[in-house]
Design a protein around this motif. Sequence first.
Motif, mmCIF file in Angstrom:
data_model
loop_
_atom_site.group_PDB
_atom_site.id
_atom_site.type_symbol
_atom_site.label_atom_id
_atom_site.label_comp_id
_atom_site.label_asym_id
_atom_site.label_seq_id
_atom_site.Cartn_x
_atom_site.Cartn_y
_atom_site.Cartn_z
ATOM 1 N N ALA B 54 27.191 46.511 38.770
ATOM 2 C CA ALA B 54 28.554 47.442 39.808
ATOM 3 C C ALA B 54 29.492 47.224 40.652
ATOM 4 C CB ALA B 54 27.379 48.778 39.738
ATOM 5 N N LEU B 55 28.926 46.093 41.540
ATOM 6 C CA LEU B 55 29.301 45.875 42.969
ATOM 7 C C LEU B 55 31.402 45.046 42.437
ATOM 8 C CD1 LEU B 55 26.944 44.558 45.266
ATOM 9 C CD2 LEU B 55 27.860 46.471 45.560
ATOM 10 N N ARG B 56 31.233 45.079 41.324
ATOM 11 C CA ARG B 56 32.537 44.670 41.038
ATOM 12 C C ARG B 56 33.510 45.547 41.365
ATOM 13 N NH1 ARG B 56 35.427 45.607 36.258
ATOM 14 N NH2 ARG B 56 33.544 46.589 34.645
ATOM 15 N N LEU B 57 32.786 46.652 41.091
ATOM 16 C CA LEU B 57 34.106 48.277 41.335
ATOM 17 C C LEU B 57 34.457 48.400 42.642
ATOM 18 C CD1 LEU B 57 32.438 49.860 38.461
ATOM 19 C CD2 LEU B 57 34.882 48.511 38.587
ATOM 20 N N SER B 58 33.502 47.746 43.734
ATOM 21 C CA SER B 58 34.228 47.714 45.315
ATOM 22 C C SER B 58 34.856 47.564 46.133
ATOM 23 C CB SER B 58 32.451 48.124 45.172
ATOM 24 O OG SER B 58 32.466 46.550 46.029
ATOM 25 N N ALA B 59 35.850 46.614 44.646
ATOM 26 C CA ALA B 59 36.545 45.267 45.208
ATOM 27 C C ALA B 59 38.191 46.555 44.689
ATOM 28 C CB ALA B 59 36.948 43.795 44.423
ATOM 29 N N GLU B 60 39.144 46.403 45.645
ATOM 30 C CA GLU B 60 39.741 46.921 45.506
ATOM 31 C C GLU B 60 41.171 45.750 45.068
ATOM 32 O OE1 GLU B 60 41.229 50.072 46.528
ATOM 33 O OE2 GLU B 60 39.871 50.365 48.181
ATOM 34 N N GLU B 61 41.659 46.687 43.962
ATOM 35 C CA GLU B 61 43.373 45.946 43.296
ATOM 36 C C GLU B 61 44.086 45.245 44.540
ATOM 37 O OE1 GLU B 61 44.630 47.960 40.137
ATOM 38 O OE2 GLU B 61 42.299 47.287 38.488
ATOM 39 N N ALA B 62 44.535 44.185 43.841
ATOM 40 C CA ALA B 62 46.098 43.798 44.990
ATOM 41 C C ALA B 62 47.259 43.546 43.594
ATOM 42 C CB ALA B 62 45.292 42.942 45.446
#
Lengths: 191, 269
Positions: B54-62
């Motif tokens: 689930a941690l992947r979802l903590s990345a902001e899109e750019a």
Amino acid sequence: MEWATGETPPVLSDEALVAALRDDPPRGLALLYDRYGRMVFGVALRIVGEHGAAEEITQDVFLSCWQHLDRYETRRGSLATWLFSIAHHRAIDELRSRRGSETRRSAPFDDLQLAVPHEPFDEALLRGEIRRALAELPPAQREVIELIYWNGLTRREVSAHLELPLGTVHTRIRLGMDKLRALLARILGDE
Amino acid sequence: MTEEHDNERCTTIRANLAAYALGDGELSTMDQAHLAQCAACRSALAGYRRITAALRLSAEEATPPVALRARILAAARQPQPAPASEPPRAPRRPVRYAALALAAALLIALFGWNITLQQRVEQQAAQLTNSRSNWHTLTALLNDADVRWYAMAGNQARGRFWADPTGTAACLVAQQLPPLADHQVYQVWLTADRQVVNGGTFLPRDGDGWVMIRSDAPFTSYQAVIVTIEAAGGSAMPSGPTVLQGTLAQAEIPDATLRAAVLRAITSE
């Protein structure tokens, strides 16, 4: 949630995207990039912290995805998850290569593909829960978790980087991950 | 073999399990042997893996440079050399052979563990199937030429009910819903004359949420849609306050941009 209108990519399911990649690769790749380019670039940039390298990784990820499409199994997870696992792995390798560290650490990519949010939550809703849970962690615990996950450091490297005893690093990892489990137990179906 | 639980040993191993789930290192033979005997630590490892996933979802899109798209498409048109790096597959964890006697003993424990893992995988696969089914239904619905939307409103909330009037699948998308107390959910109801049909429950995030609704009868059979606050698990009949309602009398025809914008809003923040 933003309701702005404007030019948006066509709405296609993962199956339709895969079919487009197989039947008409240039069009399929363009559709795939339009849908997931910001996500992949964001992950790469988060890990390597430099635009040029993030662009190179993003290009590798999409070409690799297209070339190895036969390895994507729809039953195991979304295209987004698969692309993320490729991007994360590739970016961590890049980071570790720069540091002269051993590359290609083990990573639970099989589990990445299996992880799914509970209904009726979906990824968009889960994202906010994850961010809130991370924000609730004591900064010292969040730091060691992020150094391993996003910076590709080993525990010994974290210990040296933060000038902390290895035992303290272990304790912070365990406490932090246990707290995340508790905070996200309901939404992730943890028992 | 009985399950063993040694708090001190478990505490030590949990750090290894958490780091392993995050991608650092392999499990030692001792850790693997402990896992085979300790259900609590196996459960902890499964939980750590879910967190890692689930941690992947903590990345902001750019937003990448505009030229990158053209570069990728141009590269795809070139003859492709063998890839320098393989995309990740399920890692083959190195098998560390312990003493034969230990292996024989562990075999029995591992058999039980495998069953548990298999059950976990099957549960997750079922959730995945359910999630994908909803997603496919939603995608098909928004791409359906006959889809219409109906306005819904409440004191502070607003929303749209998307449906093919002659179909049996719909999606309700709501915004600015009031906060729920613990152990409460939002529940959707379809009403027709004196009949009220349960449309399912959902939980919002930051006041926004959506839910797929499947009906036995076409939506032309109903007159209105309402959303109430009910106890967790849902109610047999509406019993809580109404926060959102709308009639199915005035159908609006969406354009393609609105359809795509709704889908994008649901899949991103």
